[in-house]
Motif scaffolding. Structure first.
Motif, PDB file in Angstrom:
ATOM      1  N   ARG A 163      66.627  31.926   1.009  1.00 39.90           N
ATOM      2  CA  ARG A 163      67.347  32.789   0.064  1.00 39.90           C
ATOM      3  C   ARG A 163      67.028  34.277   0.271  1.00 39.90           C
ATOM      4  NH1 ARG A 163      67.861  31.478  -6.228  1.00 39.90           N
ATOM      5  NH2 ARG A 163      69.396  30.023  -5.353  1.00 39.90           N
ATOM      6  N   PRO A 164      65.744  34.679   0.297  1.00 35.74           N
ATOM      7  CA  PRO A 164      65.488  36.112   0.482  1.00 35.74           C
ATOM      8  C   PRO A 164      66.006  36.654   1.819  1.00 35.74           C
ATOM      9  CG  PRO A 164      63.463  34.970  -0.133  1.00 35.74           C
ATOM     10  CD  PRO A 164      64.513  33.934   0.046  1.00 35.74           C
ATOM     11  N   THR A 165      65.967  35.835   2.842  1.00 37.31           N
ATOM     12  CA  THR A 165      66.472  36.270   4.144  1.00 37.31           C
ATOM     13  C   THR A 165      67.973  36.503   4.086  1.00 37.31           C
ATOM     14  OG1 THR A 165      64.716  35.100   5.322  1.00 37.31           O
ATOM     15  CG2 THR A 165      66.707  35.631   6.585  1.00 37.31           C
ATOM     16  N   LEU A 166      68.692  35.563   3.515  1.00 37.29           N
ATOM     17  CA  LEU A 166      70.151  35.697   3.438  1.00 37.29           C
ATOM     18  C   LEU A 166      70.552  36.855   2.532  1.00 37.29           C
ATOM     19  CD1 LEU A 166      71.271  31.964   3.319  1.00 37.29           C
ATOM     20  CD2 LEU A 166      70.973  33.455   5.292  1.00 37.29           C
ATOM     21  N   ILE A 167      69.822  37.072   1.463  1.00 35.91           N
ATOM     22  CA  ILE A 167      70.096  38.211   0.592  1.00 35.91           C
ATOM     23  C   ILE A 167      69.860  39.519   1.357  1.00 35.91           C
ATOM     24  CG2 ILE A 167      69.269  39.477  -1.449  1.00 35.91           C
ATOM     25  CD1 ILE A 167      68.884  36.676  -2.781  1.00 35.91           C
ATOM     26  N   ALA A 168      68.762  39.596   2.094  1.00 33.39           N
ATOM     27  CA  ALA A 168      68.472  40.806   2.877  1.00 33.39           C
ATOM     28  C   ALA A 168      69.567  41.085   3.901  1.00 33.39           C
ATOM     29  CB  ALA A 168      67.114  40.672   3.572  1.00 33.39           C
TER      30      ALA A 168
ATOM     31  N   LYS B 160      69.529  45.287  10.168  1.00 29.90           N
ATOM     32  CA  LYS B 160      68.768  44.391   9.280  1.00 29.90           C
ATOM     33  C   LYS B 160      67.886  43.460  10.097  1.00 29.90           C
ATOM     34  CE  LYS B 160      70.445  45.345   5.131  1.00 29.90           C
ATOM     35  NZ  LYS B 160      69.642  45.734   3.984  1.00 29.90           N
ATOM     36  N   LEU B 161      68.445  42.879  11.153  1.00 24.51           N
ATOM     37  CA  LEU B 161      67.669  41.972  12.004  1.00 24.51           C
ATOM     38  C   LEU B 161      66.519  42.708  12.676  1.00 24.51           C
ATOM     39  CD1 LEU B 161      70.650  39.959  13.346  1.00 24.51           C
ATOM     40  CD2 LEU B 161      68.624  38.921  12.348  1.00 24.51           C
ATOM     41  N   GLN B 162      66.779  43.898  13.170  1.00 27.73           N
ATOM     42  CA  GLN B 162      65.723  44.683  13.819  1.00 27.73           C
ATOM     43  C   GLN B 162      64.573  44.923  12.842  1.00 27.73           C
ATOM     44  OE1 GLN B 162      66.479  44.570  17.379  1.00 27.73           O
ATOM     45  NE2 GLN B 162      65.505  46.559  17.203  1.00 27.73           N
ATOM     46  N   SER B 163      64.899  45.152  11.571  1.00 28.32           N
ATOM     47  CA  SER B 163      63.855  45.432  10.580  1.00 28.32           C
ATOM     48  C   SER B 163      62.996  44.205  10.283  1.00 28.32           C
ATOM     49  CB  SER B 163      64.475  45.968   9.292  1.00 28.32           C
ATOM     50  OG  SER B 163      65.096  44.929   8.554  1.00 28.32           O
TER      51      SER B 163
ATOM     52  N   ARG C 233      61.950  38.951  20.936  1.00 26.38           N
ATOM     53  CA  ARG C 233      62.851  38.334  19.950  1.00 26.38           C
ATOM     54  C   ARG C 233      62.822  36.814  20.076  1.00 26.38           C
ATOM     55  NH1 ARG C 233      68.085  42.182  20.938  1.00 26.38           N
ATOM     56  NH2 ARG C 233      67.303  44.043  19.892  1.00 26.38           N
ATOM     57  N   GLN C 234      62.863  36.307  21.298  1.00 28.07           N
ATOM     58  CA  GLN C 234      62.849  34.854  21.474  1.00 28.07           C
ATOM     59  C   GLN C 234      61.558  34.237  20.956  1.00 28.07           C
ATOM     60  OE1 GLN C 234      63.852  33.682  25.452  1.00 28.07           O
ATOM     61  NE2 GLN C 234      65.876  34.612  25.357  1.00 28.07           N
ATOM     62  N   GLN C 235      60.422  34.874  21.190  1.00 31.29           N
ATOM     63  CA  GLN C 235      59.154  34.350  20.677  1.00 31.29           C
ATOM     64  C   GLN C 235      59.167  34.295  19.152  1.00 31.29           C
ATOM     65  OE1 GLN C 235      56.688  37.272  22.645  1.00 31.29           O
ATOM     66  NE2 GLN C 235      55.797  35.714  23.996  1.00 31.29           N
TER      67      GLN C 235
ATOM     68  N   ALA D 201      67.474  34.181   9.912  1.00 31.26           N
ATOM     69  CA  ALA D 201      68.549  35.167  10.019  1.00 31.26           C
ATOM     70  C   ALA D 201      69.403  34.925  11.257  1.00 31.26           C
ATOM     71  CB  ALA D 201      67.963  36.580  10.042  1.00 31.26           C
ATOM     72  N   MET D 202      68.777  34.590  12.368  1.00 29.71           N
ATOM     73  CA  MET D 202      69.544  34.340  13.593  1.00 29.71           C
ATOM     74  C   MET D 202      70.384  33.069  13.458  1.00 29.71           C
ATOM     75  SD  MET D 202      69.328  36.885  15.568  1.00 29.71           S
ATOM     76  CE  MET D 202      70.202  36.136  16.944  1.00 29.71           C
ATOM     77  N   ALA D 203      69.850  32.055  12.793  1.00 32.60           N
ATOM     78  CA  ALA D 203      70.648  30.845  12.551  1.00 32.60           C
ATOM     79  C   ALA D 203      71.854  31.185  11.677  1.00 32.60           C
ATOM     80  CB  ALA D 203      69.788  29.761  11.903  1.00 32.60           C
ATOM     81  N   ARG D 204      71.652  32.048  10.694  1.00 38.43           N
ATOM     82  CA  ARG D 204      72.778  32.457   9.837  1.00 38.43           C
ATOM     83  C   ARG D 204      73.817  33.220  10.647  1.00 38.43           C
ATOM     84  NH1 ARG D 204      76.877  32.344   7.586  1.00 38.43           N
ATOM     85  NH2 ARG D 204      77.370  33.243   5.559  1.00 38.43           N
ATOM     86  N   ILE D 205      73.371  34.068  11.562  1.00 31.41           N
ATOM     87  CA  ILE D 205      74.306  34.812  12.415  1.00 31.41           C
ATOM     88  C   ILE D 205      75.120  33.837  13.254  1.00 31.41           C
ATOM     89  CG2 ILE D 205      74.469  36.395  14.393  1.00 31.41           C
ATOM     90  CD1 ILE D 205      73.896  37.757  11.628  1.00 31.41           C
ATOM     91  N   ARG D 206      74.490  32.810  13.771  1.00 27.63           N
ATOM     92  CA  ARG D 206      75.211  31.804  14.568  1.00 27.63           C
ATOM     93  C   ARG D 206      76.347  31.191  13.751  1.00 27.63           C
ATOM     94  NH1 ARG D 206      78.117  29.772  17.433  1.00 27.63           N
ATOM     95  NH2 ARG D 206      77.867  27.857  18.618  1.00 27.63           N
ATOM     96  N   PHE D 207      76.057  30.834  12.512  1.00 29.57           N
ATOM     97  CA  PHE D 207      77.098  30.278  11.641  1.00 29.57           C
ATOM     98  C   PHE D 207      78.118  31.336  11.228  1.00 29.57           C
ATOM     99  CE2 PHE D 207      73.834  26.951  10.492  1.00 29.57           C
ATOM    100  CZ  PHE D 207      74.559  25.868  10.951  1.00 29.57           C
TER     101      PHE D 207
END
Length: 159
Positions: free
Chosen positions: A15-20, A83-86, A94-96, A107-113
């Motif tokens: 939730r906090p990640t998606l809100i951010a 936002k992702l950079q922050s 990034r991969q690690q 956040a990256m999984a949300r971007i994929r969707f």
């Protein structure tokens, strides 16, 4: 094997990640929580069997890189990219961070969707969320079983 507590995963990480990101909705929250359960039981940070997928959302490095190369690098997505950079730690690639940084991995999984053209299913539709996961996160050839994974999305909804 048991993983993270599902309620804590949902309310303290997802939730906090998606809100951010500015991409929160009840459906997105249940989709991301269910995806972590379906992909890794919210327990494994490396793909069982030695595959390339990383983190509890089991994102492959090629998928991660594609999100940056073919979506996030464009000016229209600069708000999301910032936002992702922050969310990144400065000492790891990034991969690690798909393994070590739950917020970034979520956040990256949300971007994929988010890149999918189809609207998200209803937040309480476990079968719909599972099918959406199969169609837009996994692949037709991938190991995800939409019927078998309904239970994970139901667990996410109930959390």
């Amino acid at each position: 094997m048991t993983g993270l507590d599902v309620r804590q995963l949902k309310y303290e990480i997802v939730r906090p990640t998606l809100i951010a990101l500015g991409l929160w909705s009840p459906a997105a929250e249940n989709l991301l929580t269910g995806t972590a359960l379906a992909e890794s039981r919210a327990a494994y940070v490396r793909q069982v069997g030695g595959g390339p997928a990383l983190g509890i959302w089991q994102m492959e490095p090629a998928t991660h890189d594609d999100c940056w190369t073919n979506f996030l690098r464009f000016p229209a997505q600069s708000r999301l990219a910032t936002k992702l950079q922050s969310m990144l730690a400065s000492d790891l690639t990034r991969q690690q961070q798909l393994i070590t940084n739950l917020r970034y991995a979520c956040a990256m999984a949300r971007i994929r969707f988010y890149r999918a053209r189809d609207a998200l299913p209803a937040s309480t539709d476990a079968a719909g969320l599972s099918a959406y996961h199969k169609n837009h996160y996994n692949t037709a050839q991938g190991a995800a079983d939409a019927a078998a994974n309904v239970a994970f999305f139901a667990e996410a909804i109930a959390a």
